[in-house]
Design a protein around this motif. Sequence first.
Motif, PDB file in Angstrom:
ATOM      1  N   ASP A  45       0.847  -1.202   0.000  1.00 23.10           N
ATOM      2  CA  ASP A  45       0.000   0.000   0.000  1.00 23.10           C
ATOM      3  C   ASP A  45       0.877   1.244   0.000  1.00 23.10           C
ATOM      4  O   ASP A  45       1.436   1.622   1.031  1.00 23.10           O
ATOM      5  CB  ASP A  45      -0.910  -0.019   1.235  1.00 23.10           C
ATOM      6  N   ILE A  46       0.989   1.897  -1.158  1.00 23.76           N
ATOM      7  CA  ILE A  46       1.866   3.065  -1.259  1.00 23.76           C
ATOM      8  C   ILE A  46       1.333   4.234  -0.436  1.00 23.76           C
ATOM      9  O   ILE A  46       2.110   5.007   0.130  1.00 23.76           O
ATOM     10  CB  ILE A  46       2.074   3.486  -2.736  1.00 23.76           C
ATOM     11  N   ILE A  47       0.025   4.383  -0.331  1.00 27.55           N
ATOM     12  CA  ILE A  47      -0.542   5.505   0.415  1.00 27.55           C
ATOM     13  C   ILE A  47      -0.215   5.361   1.898  1.00 27.55           C
ATOM     14  O   ILE A  47       0.133   6.341   2.574  1.00 27.55           O
ATOM     15  CB  ILE A  47      -2.063   5.603   0.193  1.00 27.55           C
ATOM     16  N   ALA A  48      -0.315   4.133   2.431  1.00 36.43           N
ATOM     17  CA  ALA A  48       0.052   3.898   3.828  1.00 36.43           C
ATOM     18  C   ALA A  48       1.521   4.244   4.059  1.00 36.43           C
ATOM     19  O   ALA A  48       1.876   4.809   5.106  1.00 36.43           O
ATOM     20  CB  ALA A  48      -0.232   2.445   4.205  1.00 36.43           C
ATOM     21  N   GLN A  49       2.369   3.921   3.093  1.00 34.57           N
ATOM     22  CA  GLN A  49       3.790   4.270   3.222  1.00 34.57           C
ATOM     23  C   GLN A  49       3.976   5.781   3.267  1.00 34.57           C
ATOM     24  O   GLN A  49       4.760   6.294   4.074  1.00 34.57           O
ATOM     25  CB  GLN A  49       4.586   3.700   2.044  1.00 34.57           C
ATOM     26  N   GLY A  95      -1.497   1.432 -15.781  1.00 38.12           N
ATOM     27  CA  GLY A  95      -2.074   2.727 -16.128  1.00 38.12           C
ATOM     28  C   GLY A  95      -3.371   3.055 -15.423  1.00 38.12           C
ATOM     29  O   GLY A  95      -3.634   4.217 -15.096  1.00 38.12           O
ATOM     30  N   GLN A  96      -4.186   2.036 -15.152  1.00 34.34           N
ATOM     31  CA  GLN A  96      -5.489   2.285 -14.532  1.00 34.34           C
ATOM     32  C   GLN A  96      -5.360   2.834 -13.114  1.00 34.34           C
ATOM     33  O   GLN A  96      -6.303   3.416 -12.574  1.00 34.34           O
ATOM     34  CB  GLN A  96      -6.317   0.992 -14.510  1.00 34.34           C
ATOM     35  N   THR A  97      -4.201   2.651 -12.488  1.00 33.53           N
ATOM     36  CA  THR A  97      -4.012   3.094 -11.100  1.00 33.53           C
ATOM     37  C   THR A  97      -3.309   4.441 -10.996  1.00 33.53           C
ATOM     38  O   THR A  97      -3.171   4.972  -9.883  1.00 33.53           O
ATOM     39  CB  THR A  97      -3.192   2.053 -10.321  1.00 33.53           C
ATOM     40  N   HIS A  98      -2.845   4.990 -12.107  1.00 33.97           N
ATOM     41  CA  HIS A  98      -2.055   6.221 -12.055  1.00 33.97           C
ATOM     42  C   HIS A  98      -2.806   7.375 -11.418  1.00 33.97           C
ATOM     43  O   HIS A  98      -2.282   8.080 -10.545  1.00 33.97           O
ATOM     44  CB  HIS A  98      -1.609   6.618 -13.465  1.00 33.97           C
ATOM     45  N   VAL A  99      -4.031   7.598 -11.851  1.00 29.65           N
ATOM     46  CA  VAL A  99      -4.787   8.767 -11.383  1.00 29.65           C
ATOM     47  C   VAL A  99      -5.108   8.683  -9.896  1.00 29.65           C
ATOM     48  O   VAL A  99      -4.841   9.642  -9.152  1.00 29.65           O
ATOM     49  CB  VAL A  99      -6.057   8.970 -12.236  1.00 29.65           C
ATOM     50  N   PRO A 100      -5.686   7.578  -9.393  1.00 25.92           N
ATOM     51  CA  PRO A 100      -5.996   7.560  -7.956  1.00 25.92           C
ATOM     52  C   PRO A 100      -4.769   7.698  -7.060  1.00 25.92           C
ATOM     53  O   PRO A 100      -4.821   8.387  -6.032  1.00 25.92           O
ATOM     54  CB  PRO A 100      -6.697   6.207  -7.753  1.00 25.92           C
ATOM     55  N   ILE A 101      -3.651   7.081  -7.444  1.00 28.40           N
ATOM     56  CA  ILE A 101      -2.436   7.211  -6.625  1.00 28.40           C
ATOM     57  C   ILE A 101      -1.913   8.637  -6.686  1.00 28.40           C
ATOM     58  O   ILE A 101      -1.551   9.230  -5.659  1.00 28.40           O
ATOM     59  CB  ILE A 101      -1.355   6.216  -7.082  1.00 28.40           C
ATOM     60  N   ALA A 102      -1.873   9.214  -7.887  1.00 25.17           N
ATOM     61  CA  ALA A 102      -1.369  10.582  -8.029  1.00 25.17           C
ATOM     62  C   ALA A 102      -2.218  11.570  -7.237  1.00 25.17           C
ATOM     63  O   ALA A 102      -1.690  12.491  -6.597  1.00 25.17           O
ATOM     64  CB  ALA A 102      -1.328  10.974  -9.500  1.00 25.17           C
ATOM     65  N   LYS A 103      -3.529  11.402  -7.260  1.00 27.29           N
ATOM     66  CA  LYS A 103      -4.410  12.302  -6.506  1.00 27.29           C
ATOM     67  C   LYS A 103      -4.118  12.240  -5.012  1.00 27.29           C
ATOM     68  O   LYS A 103      -4.062  13.274  -4.325  1.00 27.29           O
ATOM     69  CB  LYS A 103      -5.871  11.956  -6.778  1.00 27.29           C
ATOM     70  N   LYS A 148       4.005   7.099 -18.303  1.00 23.18           N
ATOM     71  CA  LYS A 148       2.985   7.235 -19.339  1.00 23.18           C
ATOM     72  C   LYS A 148       2.203   5.932 -19.458  1.00 23.18           C
ATOM     73  O   LYS A 148       2.732   4.856 -19.136  1.00 23.18           O
ATOM     74  CB  LYS A 148       3.628   7.625 -20.678  1.00 23.18           C
ATOM     75  N   PRO A 149       0.921   6.010 -19.875  1.00 23.56           N
ATOM     76  CA  PRO A 149       0.157   7.242 -20.012  1.00 23.56           C
ATOM     77  C   PRO A 149      -0.186   7.800 -18.636  1.00 23.56           C
ATOM     78  O   PRO A 149      -0.430   7.041 -17.699  1.00 23.56           O
ATOM     79  CB  PRO A 149      -1.096   6.800 -20.763  1.00 23.56           C
ATOM     80  N   MET A 150      -0.206   9.127 -18.531  1.00 21.36           N
ATOM     81  CA  MET A 150      -0.490   9.743 -17.245  1.00 21.36           C
ATOM     82  C   MET A 150      -1.851   9.303 -16.716  1.00 21.36           C
ATOM     83  O   MET A 150      -2.051   9.137 -15.513  1.00 21.36           O
ATOM     84  CB  MET A 150      -0.438  11.267 -17.377  1.00 21.36           C
ATOM     85  N   ALA A 151      -2.803   9.112 -17.626  1.00 19.77           N
ATOM     86  CA  ALA A 151      -4.147   8.650 -17.294  1.00 19.77           C
ATOM     87  C   ALA A 151      -4.634   7.798 -18.458  1.00 19.77           C
ATOM     88  O   ALA A 151      -4.040   7.814 -19.540  1.00 19.77           O
ATOM     89  CB  ALA A 151      -5.079   9.834 -17.063  1.00 19.77           C
ATOM     90  N   MET A 152      -5.718   7.078 -18.240  1.00 14.98           N
ATOM     91  CA  MET A 152      -6.246   6.221 -19.289  1.00 14.98           C
ATOM     92  C   MET A 152      -7.251   6.939 -20.182  1.00 14.98           C
ATOM     93  O   MET A 152      -7.595   6.439 -21.247  1.00 14.98           O
ATOM     94  CB  MET A 152      -6.885   4.975 -18.683  1.00 14.98           C
TER      95      MET A 152
END
Length: 321
Positions: A55-59, A74-82, A95-99
């Motif tokens: 879990d990167i957010i917990a870290q 790619g499908q996880t890029h946006v929620p993690i970045a947010k 890349k891609p930054m988002a899907m």
Amino acid sequence: MKLKLALAGAGLFGEEHLRVMSRMADVEIAGIADVNAKAAESAAQRYGALDWGTDIIAQLDRRKTDGLIIATPGQTHVPIAKQALERGIPVLVEKPMAMTAAEAATLVEREALSQAFILPGHVLRFSKPHRLIADIVGSGGIGRLLSLTARRYRDDSHALRYPDIDPIMMTMIHDIDLALWMAGAPVHEVLALRNPAHEQRAQTVVTARDRNGAAWTLATAWTFALDAAPPDRLEIVGERGGIDFETGAYLRQYGAKVREIDLAREEPDDPLYTEVAYFADRIRSGRPPETVTAKDAHAGLLIAEAALASLSQGGIVKLPG
């Protein structure tokens, strides 16, 4: 004091980032996260990461982190970045930054509300030969740009390794970004063709016309035997000359100024190292990226979506604006 960078994703792309970070004396690997716990633990042991888990957010919440590199699917890029932006942590997003362009737009909006920034992982913007080409075009060295032709072929293992992401989003997205960078103009219309249709192991050709009138022809194919794909190529024609480039081989300029650079004799180019070093520098300086921005990535995704729509619907797709 060393900069503490964390990594989300311990797969192929993540491994490349870890190799780069491990060579930087002023960077410390704060943590590695992957849904595969064994992959995260193994990578942490090999590269001396301070923390690891699934879990990167917990870290991010339990350990001070100056920046995050996102190399997950790619499908996880946006929620993690947010989540990182909400915590004021700058992100380098592969890349891609988002899907989708709509998802990318939400990231652009979230970045504007955050103290942190997004650096899209369009690594060719950090390649020495490509930067030279951009300088030639931008300085008017070959006159007004008339056409840009790019080829990026890969072996057919890509069709098995990436069954859930279209070659346009996985491979051609590089050339869409290059064309936007070189041409400096948004696209007006797009036509995409694929053969065989509806297959990953196929060739895809996208033609486009930008709002300055330049014609783009971008091609990718995941059809070659392992290690048998020809090198990437880029050809640009202007009103007063042109540029012919083959990765690792040569860069030729024609027109009022004629020159040829034998790239095999040049020092090896390491654009990923340059990209991560740029990310680290921007974190330290507190200045947002200029070489490539989230808005640039969003513009590229609008074109990629138009190409996908053309494949689905058939015919030319016109972009608004």
